[in-house]
Scaffold this motif. Structure first.
Motif, PDB file in Angstrom:
ATOM      1  N   ILE A   1      55.793 -33.102   1.213  1.00  0.00           N
ATOM      2  CA  ILE A   1      54.971 -32.322   1.882  1.00  0.00           C
ATOM      3  C   ILE A   1      53.981 -33.186   2.910  1.00  0.00           C
ATOM      4  CG2 ILE A   1      52.632 -31.196   1.064  1.00  0.00           C
ATOM      5  CD1 ILE A   1      53.659 -30.684  -1.289  1.00  0.00           C
ATOM      6  N   ARG A   2      53.953 -34.319   2.771  1.00  0.00           N
ATOM      7  CA  ARG A   2      53.027 -35.414   3.426  1.00  0.00           C
ATOM      8  C   ARG A   2      53.934 -35.631   4.841  1.00  0.00           C
ATOM      9  NH1 ARG A   2      48.143 -35.788   4.611  1.00  0.00           N
ATOM     10  NH2 ARG A   2      48.850 -35.840   6.525  1.00  0.00           N
ATOM     11  N   ALA A   3      55.368 -35.559   4.874  1.00  0.00           N
ATOM     12  CA  ALA A   3      55.992 -35.569   6.199  1.00  0.00           C
ATOM     13  C   ALA A   3      55.838 -34.291   6.937  1.00  0.00           C
ATOM     14  CB  ALA A   3      57.587 -35.813   5.697  1.00  0.00           C
ATOM     15  N   ALA A   4      55.817 -33.200   6.335  1.00  0.00           N
ATOM     16  CA  ALA A   4      55.821 -31.793   7.159  1.00  0.00           C
ATOM     17  C   ALA A   4      54.276 -31.759   7.621  1.00  0.00           C
ATOM     18  CB  ALA A   4      56.066 -30.931   6.016  1.00  0.00           C
ATOM     19  N   ARG A   5      53.373 -32.305   7.013  1.00  0.00           N
ATOM     20  CA  ARG A   5      52.221 -32.143   7.249  1.00  0.00           C
ATOM     21  C   ARG A   5      51.836 -32.942   8.666  1.00  0.00           C
ATOM     22  NH1 ARG A   5      47.464 -30.937   4.176  1.00  0.00           N
ATOM     23  NH2 ARG A   5      48.624 -29.414   3.538  1.00  0.00           N
ATOM     24  N   ASP A   6      52.462 -34.284   8.572  1.00  0.00           N
ATOM     25  CA  ASP A   6      52.241 -35.269   9.574  1.00  0.00           C
ATOM     26  C   ASP A   6      53.031 -34.596  10.786  1.00  0.00           C
ATOM     27  OD1 ASP A   6      51.049 -37.141   8.258  1.00  0.00           O
ATOM     28  OD2 ASP A   6      52.575 -38.331   7.707  1.00  0.00           O
ATOM     29  N   ALA A   7      54.140 -34.036  10.522  1.00  0.00           N
ATOM     30  CA  ALA A   7      54.861 -33.259  11.935  1.00  0.00           C
ATOM     31  C   ALA A   7      53.946 -32.265  12.388  1.00  0.00           C
ATOM     32  CB  ALA A   7      56.240 -32.896  11.456  1.00  0.00           C
ATOM     33  N   GLU A   8      53.329 -31.588  11.554  1.00  0.00           N
ATOM     34  CA  GLU A   8      52.548 -30.603  12.102  1.00  0.00           C
ATOM     35  C   GLU A   8      51.248 -31.212  12.835  1.00  0.00           C
ATOM     36  OE1 GLU A   8      52.851 -27.314   8.405  1.00  0.00           O
ATOM     37  OE2 GLU A   8      51.178 -28.681   8.705  1.00  0.00           O
ATOM     38  N   ASN A   9      50.643 -32.103  12.444  1.00  0.00           N
ATOM     39  CA  ASN A   9      49.643 -32.892  13.256  1.00  0.00           C
ATOM     40  C   ASN A   9      49.995 -33.354  14.338  1.00  0.00           C
ATOM     41  OD1 ASN A   9      47.896 -32.210  11.177  1.00  0.00           O
ATOM     42  ND2 ASN A   9      47.851 -34.214  10.202  1.00  0.00           N
ATOM     43  N   ARG A  10      51.226 -34.066  14.590  1.00  0.00           N
ATOM     44  CA  ARG A  10      51.548 -34.527  15.646  1.00  0.00           C
ATOM     45  C   ARG A  10      52.123 -33.655  16.673  1.00  0.00           C
ATOM     46  NH1 ARG A  10      55.391 -37.160  12.501  1.00  0.00           N
ATOM     47  NH2 ARG A  10      57.377 -35.924  13.443  1.00  0.00           N
TER      48      ARG A  10
ATOM     49  N   GLN B   1      44.163 -24.406  13.276  1.00  0.00           N
ATOM     50  CA  GLN B   1      42.782 -25.196  13.435  1.00  0.00           C
ATOM     51  C   GLN B   1      43.051 -26.737  13.835  1.00  0.00           C
ATOM     52  OE1 GLN B   1      40.027 -23.349  12.684  1.00  0.00           O
ATOM     53  NE2 GLN B   1      38.921 -25.271  13.370  1.00  0.00           N
ATOM     54  N   GLU B   2      44.058 -27.191  13.338  1.00  0.00           N
ATOM     55  CA  GLU B   2      44.301 -28.494  13.777  1.00  0.00           C
ATOM     56  C   GLU B   2      44.611 -28.560  15.529  1.00  0.00           C
ATOM     57  OE1 GLU B   2      44.747 -32.610  13.246  1.00  0.00           O
ATOM     58  OE2 GLU B   2      44.292 -31.009  11.783  1.00  0.00           O
ATOM     59  N   LEU B   3      45.263 -27.663  15.866  1.00  0.00           N
ATOM     60  CA  LEU B   3      45.333 -27.564  17.450  1.00  0.00           C
ATOM     61  C   LEU B   3      44.136 -27.217  18.068  1.00  0.00           C
ATOM     62  CD1 LEU B   3      46.974 -27.182  20.114  1.00  0.00           C
ATOM     63  CD2 LEU B   3      47.434 -24.745  19.279  1.00  0.00           C
TER      64      LEU B   3
END
Length: 189
Positions: free
Chosen positions: A151-160, A64-66
């Motif tokens: 969790i926040r670091a993983a989420r930020d990596a997913e967003n990047r 969904q982010e993509l």
């Protein structure tokens, strides 16, 4: 007549011929920007790729982010068209691999996140799949002892990864539309 006079006498006509041939050769090149506004009828689709593509809904958060990033890049926040010529169906997968290990306890302290997008481009009028493509992006992030920070670091990596993958998909879709427009104008001629 000296040797330098002979070189000058022969060199100028050869230089002029070489420059003329180079100018003729370069005049045959047709390098244009991918998003250029072209006045010929066959290039209308390439000039405005957003009007010809709709992105279907995704199954998970990364997909969904993509999708959101891609819609924003294609349509600039204006929403998707109702009567698009092509439909893009995304299948997004993600995988994590530990790359750095703590020498004391062997736990991973760094991760590589790979996000892969397989997508098919379907002609909305006929329902035929006209292209099946793949793109992937890998990004790194650090693992932390604190749960929320991890969790926040993983989420930020997913967003990047989603942002970078959306850029690649936009370029790929623009190239697809450009080749389709050129193919259509060649068939009409």
């Amino acid at each position: 007549m000296s040797l330098s006079d002979i070189r000058r006498a022969i060199g100028r006509p050869v230089l002029r011929l070489t420059a003329g041939a180079l100018c003729l050769g370069l005049s045959a090149c047709q390098v244009t920007p991918l998003y250029a506004d072209r006045s010929t009828p066959g290039y209308d689709m390439a000039a405005r790729p957003a009007a010809d593509i709709i992105i279907e809904a995704a199954d998970d958060r990364v997909g969904q982010e993509l999708r959101n990033e891609l819609i924003f890049l294609l349509h600039g926040g204006a929403g998707q068209p109702a009567d698009a010529r092509y439909r893009v169906d995304l299948t997004v997968t993600r995988s994590d691999v530990g790359i750095l290990r703590n020498p004391i306890d062997g736990r991973a302290t760094g991760q590589n996140l790979t996000v892969r997008a397989e997508y098919q481009i379907t002609d909305s009028a006929t329902g035929d799949v006209v292209a099946l493509r793949r793109q992937a992006v890998t990004t790194s992030y650090d693992r932390f002892e604190q749960g929320f920070a991890d969790i926040r670091a993983a989420r930020d990596a997913e967003n990047r990864a989603a942002r970078e993958l959306a850029e690649r998909l936009r370029a790929d879709l623009a190239l697809f539309l450009t080749t389709e427009a050129a193919r259509g104008s060649n068939q009409g001629a």
